[in-house]
Scaffold this motif. Structure first.
Motif, PDB file in Angstrom:
ATOM      1  N   SER A  43     -17.028  18.171 -11.671  1.00  0.00           N
ATOM      2  CA  SER A  43     -18.049  19.168 -11.577  1.00  0.00           C
ATOM      3  C   SER A  43     -19.213  18.504 -10.905  1.00  0.00           C
ATOM      4  O   SER A  43     -19.302  17.088 -11.051  1.00  0.00           O
ATOM      5  CB  SER A  43     -18.474  19.330 -12.930  1.00  0.00           C
ATOM      6  N   TRP A  51     -29.099  23.352  -0.878  1.00  0.00           N
ATOM      7  CA  TRP A  51     -27.771  23.667  -1.345  1.00  0.00           C
ATOM      8  C   TRP A  51     -27.918  25.119  -1.797  1.00  0.00           C
ATOM      9  O   TRP A  51     -27.100  25.395  -2.633  1.00  0.00           O
ATOM     10  CB  TRP A  51     -27.219  22.643  -2.352  1.00  0.00           C
ATOM     11  N   ASP A  54     -29.035  30.848  -0.526  1.00  0.00           N
ATOM     12  CA  ASP A  54     -27.881  31.508   0.300  1.00  0.00           C
ATOM     13  C   ASP A  54     -27.948  30.787   1.768  1.00  0.00           C
ATOM     14  O   ASP A  54     -27.994  31.409   2.694  1.00  0.00           O
ATOM     15  CB  ASP A  54     -28.287  32.941   0.716  1.00  0.00           C
ATOM     16  N   GLN A  58     -24.794  26.146   1.018  1.00  0.00           N
ATOM     17  CA  GLN A  58     -24.622  26.580  -0.208  1.00  0.00           C
ATOM     18  C   GLN A  58     -22.967  27.403   0.126  1.00  0.00           C
ATOM     19  O   GLN A  58     -22.165  26.968  -0.641  1.00  0.00           O
ATOM     20  CB  GLN A  58     -25.388  27.443  -0.678  1.00  0.00           C
ATOM     21  N   ASN A  59     -22.830  28.079   1.021  1.00  0.00           N
ATOM     22  CA  ASN A  59     -21.844  28.689   1.492  1.00  0.00           C
ATOM     23  C   ASN A  59     -20.718  27.991   1.787  1.00  0.00           C
ATOM     24  O   ASN A  59     -19.490  28.109   1.171  1.00  0.00           O
ATOM     25  CB  ASN A  59     -21.860  29.804   2.508  1.00  0.00           C
ATOM     26  N   GLU A  62     -19.490  25.821  -1.673  1.00  0.00           N
ATOM     27  CA  GLU A  62     -18.882  26.720  -2.623  1.00  0.00           C
ATOM     28  C   GLU A  62     -17.316  26.660  -1.994  1.00  0.00           C
ATOM     29  O   GLU A  62     -16.499  26.890  -3.152  1.00  0.00           O
ATOM     30  CB  GLU A  62     -19.708  28.146  -2.672  1.00  0.00           C
ATOM     31  N   ALA A  63     -17.089  26.933  -0.729  1.00  0.00           N
ATOM     32  CA  ALA A  63     -15.737  27.235  -0.444  1.00  0.00           C
ATOM     33  C   ALA A  63     -14.965  26.034  -0.595  1.00  0.00           C
ATOM     34  O   ALA A  63     -13.860  25.904  -1.003  1.00  0.00           O
ATOM     35  CB  ALA A  63     -15.843  27.601   0.891  1.00  0.00           C
ATOM     36  N   LEU A  65     -15.449  23.576  -2.725  1.00  0.00           N
ATOM     37  CA  LEU A  65     -15.318  23.549  -4.316  1.00  0.00           C
ATOM     38  C   LEU A  65     -14.323  24.448  -4.766  1.00  0.00           C
ATOM     39  O   LEU A  65     -13.371  23.929  -5.455  1.00  0.00           O
ATOM     40  CB  LEU A  65     -16.788  23.349  -5.115  1.00  0.00           C
ATOM     41  N   GLN A  66     -13.970  25.542  -4.370  1.00  0.00           N
ATOM     42  CA  GLN A  66     -13.343  26.566  -4.808  1.00  0.00           C
ATOM     43  C   GLN A  66     -11.895  26.100  -4.190  1.00  0.00           C
ATOM     44  O   GLN A  66     -10.672  25.840  -5.181  1.00  0.00           O
ATOM     45  CB  GLN A  66     -13.583  27.863  -4.089  1.00  0.00           C
ATOM     46  N   ASP A  71     -15.788  22.453  -9.967  1.00  0.00           N
ATOM     47  CA  ASP A  71     -16.723  23.128 -10.465  1.00  0.00           C
ATOM     48  C   ASP A  71     -18.247  22.644 -10.250  1.00  0.00           C
ATOM     49  O   ASP A  71     -18.336  21.573  -9.642  1.00  0.00           O
ATOM     50  CB  ASP A  71     -16.885  23.283 -12.140  1.00  0.00           C
ATOM     51  N   ARG A  72     -19.046  23.636 -10.100  1.00  0.00           N
ATOM     52  CA  ARG A  72     -20.471  23.197  -9.697  1.00  0.00           C
ATOM     53  C   ARG A  72     -21.351  23.587 -11.003  1.00  0.00           C
ATOM     54  O   ARG A  72     -21.239  24.539 -11.596  1.00  0.00           O
ATOM     55  CB  ARG A  72     -21.085  24.343  -8.523  1.00  0.00           C
TER      56      ARG A  72
END
Length: 74
Positions: A43, A51, A54, A58-59, A62-63, A65-66, A71-72
């Motif tokens: 995490s 971060w 928008d 951040q984008n 998120e990609a 981490l996915q 997790d964030r």
């Protein structure tokens, strides 16, 4: 840690980055995250304002981490 992991008693490892760790260090962060063992859950908490809100950072995080199934923490 291995005995806890094998017994199913180990939760995710928490990575907290300081408020000075800005989005311009994204490449460095991505290399680090990709180097972590896949056998554990991770995490990540990011605290610099880059971060959030928008931003391109951040984008992208998120990609990443996915993709890495991490997790964030907000």
């Amino acid at each position: 840690m291995q005995p806890l992991h094998e017994a199913g008693k180990l939760g995710p490892f928490f990575i907290q980055l300081g408020p000075q760790f800005s989005g311009n260090k994204l490449a460095q962060l991505e290399r680090f995250l990709r180097s972590l063992p896949k056998s554990h859950l991770w995490s990540l908490e990011l605290r610099h304002r880059d971060w959030f809100a928008d931003s391109i950072y951040q984008n992208r995080i998120e990609a990443i981490l996915q993709e890495l199934k991490m997790d964030r923490i907000f």
